[in-house]
Design a protein around this motif. Sequence first.
Motif, PDB file in Angstrom:
ATOM      1  N   LEU A 220       0.823  -1.207   0.000  1.00  0.00           N
ATOM      2  CA  LEU A 220       0.000   0.000   0.000  1.00  0.00           C
ATOM      3  C   LEU A 220       0.859   1.259   0.000  1.00  0.00           C
ATOM      4  O   LEU A 220       0.574   2.208  -0.740  1.00  0.00           O
ATOM      5  N   ASN A 221       1.926   1.294   0.805  1.00  0.00           N
ATOM      6  CA  ASN A 221       2.785   2.483   0.853  1.00  0.00           C
ATOM      7  C   ASN A 221       3.410   2.774  -0.505  1.00  0.00           C
ATOM      8  O   ASN A 221       3.513   3.932  -0.920  1.00  0.00           O
ATOM      9  N   ASP A 222       3.840   1.721  -1.188  1.00  0.00           N
ATOM     10  CA  ASP A 222       4.425   1.898  -2.522  1.00  0.00           C
ATOM     11  C   ASP A 222       3.371   2.353  -3.524  1.00  0.00           C
ATOM     12  O   ASP A 222       3.657   3.171  -4.414  1.00  0.00           O
ATOM     13  N   ALA A 223       2.159   1.829  -3.385  1.00  0.00           N
ATOM     14  CA  ALA A 223       1.072   2.228  -4.279  1.00  0.00           C
ATOM     15  C   ALA A 223       0.730   3.704  -4.096  1.00  0.00           C
ATOM     16  O   ALA A 223       0.528   4.440  -5.079  1.00  0.00           O
ATOM     17  N   LEU A 225       2.705   6.081  -2.992  1.00  0.00           N
ATOM     18  CA  LEU A 225       3.802   6.865  -3.553  1.00  0.00           C
ATOM     19  C   LEU A 225       3.700   6.926  -5.078  1.00  0.00           C
ATOM     20  O   LEU A 225       3.915   7.980  -5.690  1.00  0.00           O
ATOM     21  N   TYR A 226       3.372   5.798  -5.706  1.00  0.00           N
ATOM     22  CA  TYR A 226       3.188   5.729  -7.163  1.00  0.00           C
ATOM     23  C   TYR A 226       2.061   6.658  -7.602  1.00  0.00           C
ATOM     24  O   TYR A 226       2.200   7.401  -8.593  1.00  0.00           O
ATOM     25  N   ILE A 227       0.953   6.652  -6.886  1.00  0.00           N
ATOM     26  CA  ILE A 227      -0.183   7.513  -7.217  1.00  0.00           C
ATOM     27  C   ILE A 227       0.221   8.983  -7.125  1.00  0.00           C
ATOM     28  O   ILE A 227      -0.065   9.785  -8.017  1.00  0.00           O
ATOM     29  N   THR A 270      -1.987  -4.939  -7.037  1.00  0.00           N
ATOM     30  CA  THR A 270      -0.997  -5.016  -8.116  1.00  0.00           C
ATOM     31  C   THR A 270      -0.767  -3.641  -8.733  1.00  0.00           C
ATOM     32  O   THR A 270      -1.575  -2.713  -8.559  1.00  0.00           O
ATOM     33  N   ALA A 271       0.320  -3.528  -9.489  1.00  0.00           N
ATOM     34  CA  ALA A 271       0.583  -2.293 -10.225  1.00  0.00           C
ATOM     35  C   ALA A 271      -0.517  -2.035 -11.250  1.00  0.00           C
ATOM     36  O   ALA A 271      -0.881  -0.885 -11.513  1.00  0.00           O
ATOM     37  N   TRP A 272      -1.069  -3.099 -11.828  1.00  0.00           N
ATOM     38  CA  TRP A 272      -2.172  -2.975 -12.782  1.00  0.00           C
ATOM     39  C   TRP A 272      -3.401  -2.369 -12.104  1.00  0.00           C
ATOM     40  O   TRP A 272      -4.066  -1.481 -12.660  1.00  0.00           O
ATOM     41  N   GLY A 273      -3.706  -2.830 -10.900  1.00  0.00           N
ATOM     42  CA  GLY A 273      -4.838  -2.287 -10.169  1.00  0.00           C
ATOM     43  C   GLY A 273      -4.649  -0.824  -9.824  1.00  0.00           C
ATOM     44  O   GLY A 273      -5.581  -0.014  -9.937  1.00  0.00           O
ATOM     45  N   ALA A 274      -3.435  -0.442  -9.410  1.00  0.00           N
ATOM     46  CA  ALA A 274      -3.155   0.950  -9.076  1.00  0.00           C
ATOM     47  C   ALA A 274      -3.228   1.837 -10.317  1.00  0.00           C
ATOM     48  O   ALA A 274      -3.775   2.946 -10.282  1.00  0.00           O
ATOM     49  N   TYR A 275      -2.678   1.357 -11.427  1.00  0.00           N
ATOM     50  CA  TYR A 275      -2.717   2.110 -12.684  1.00  0.00           C
ATOM     51  C   TYR A 275      -4.154   2.364 -13.118  1.00  0.00           C
ATOM     52  O   TYR A 275      -4.519   3.490 -13.509  1.00  0.00           O
ATOM     53  N   ASN A 276      -5.008   1.356 -13.018  1.00  0.00           N
ATOM     54  CA  ASN A 276      -6.396   1.536 -13.420  1.00  0.00           C
ATOM     55  C   ASN A 276      -7.185   2.383 -12.442  1.00  0.00           C
ATOM     56  O   ASN A 276      -8.154   3.046 -12.834  1.00  0.00           O
ATOM     57  N   PHE A 312       1.401   5.323 -16.652  1.00  0.00           N
ATOM     58  CA  PHE A 312       1.803   4.137 -17.405  1.00  0.00           C
ATOM     59  C   PHE A 312       3.312   3.921 -17.307  1.00  0.00           C
ATOM     60  O   PHE A 312       3.782   2.804 -17.046  1.00  0.00           O
ATOM     61  N   VAL A 313       4.070   4.985 -17.519  1.00  0.00           N
ATOM     62  CA  VAL A 313       5.531   4.870 -17.472  1.00  0.00           C
ATOM     63  C   VAL A 313       5.992   4.418 -16.096  1.00  0.00           C
ATOM     64  O   VAL A 313       6.807   3.490 -15.961  1.00  0.00           O
ATOM     65  N   LEU A 314       5.464   5.058 -15.042  1.00  0.00           N
ATOM     66  CA  LEU A 314       5.875   4.709 -13.679  1.00  0.00           C
ATOM     67  C   LEU A 314       5.375   3.318 -13.290  1.00  0.00           C
ATOM     68  O   LEU A 314       6.070   2.573 -12.583  1.00  0.00           O
ATOM     69  N   GLY A 315       4.179   2.944 -13.759  1.00  0.00           N
ATOM     70  CA  GLY A 315       3.659   1.608 -13.470  1.00  0.00           C
ATOM     71  C   GLY A 315       4.473   0.520 -14.141  1.00  0.00           C
ATOM     72  O   GLY A 315       4.719  -0.542 -13.558  1.00  0.00           O
TER      73      GLY A 315
END
Length: 331
Positions: A220-223, A225-227, A270-276, A312-315
């Motif tokens: 979750l913490n990484d997600a 930060l990605y967001i 997943t990264a896919w879930g965060a991206y979407n 997309f790039v970061l994911g």
Amino acid sequence: MPANVDSMAYAGQVPWHGFGTRLQKRMTSEEALEKGGINWSVELQKVQAISSDGAKIDCEDNRAVVRLDNRTVLGVVGTSYSPLQNKEAFGFFDSAISERKAIFETVGALGKGERVWMLAKVEGSDFSVLPDDAIQPYLLLSHSHDGSSCVRAKFTPIRVVCQNTLRVALGMGKDEIKIRHTGDVSSKIRSAGDILRVAGAMIDETKPIFMKMAQKQIKLNDAVLYIRKSLQPSFSEGKETTARLDTMVDSVAELMETGRGSDIRGVRGTAWGAYNAITEFVDHKRKVRGGEENRIGSIWFGQGSSVKQRAFVLGARLAGISVDEEATLLN
């Protein structure tokens, strides 16, 4: 960005909201433009300025782009600018329509007609990232009448389960074809076959990246930060307060758990879930200045497109895939 949607028509399930008129059958570009209310023409006319004492001054280095059906000025351009009619801008793609390689689903204009676009589904090229999580590849064909943009054909996949538009960026300019409004513009437009081949290459490169993102588990913490990294360049530095940015990050994080398609097995965490979750927020949840009518412009051409491209790039990097650094610099 223009303030409203001038007109729009669509076939099938519209990817955003209920604007426009449904296209009930396969149409040529001319038929689709007629149905969408953008079968008008433009021409260049001389420009004059009026001085403070009322004197008329000829502006020899400029021309006005005038919409002929209602005499609206869509923009002021230089003398080297070559106008391109809507029929010409999209008619080259009719061969792909007649050969059943693509189908026009949406046609529209933004503002007073400054920017015109058509969305074409690439037929027979759907793929699944996960079971029950299908992607439909589309091409966004667009051009402007105000000098702000050249003619473009851009690869834009859509996630079926939630109708999110997914902006992919594999390198500088690699996801689109551009034709400038100088010289004989109509002769520069590539064949539909050339554009479809570019789309095919993009599909081949994008599918494994999406699948890797779906396989990448993230905490979750990484997600979060990605967001934040995906949103911050567009929604900070005076454009949004820190508190507003924090609220948006929280909203996206919640969509990871409750958003459209988050209940599909293998998506959450997943990264896919965060991206979407990011793309759903941009397409469906984020408040857009100017109201809902301005959302499409942001999704296709503006701030929303930039956010999704960066996501997309970061994911992809989260999933261990190196994407061209320059892709993050695209507007």
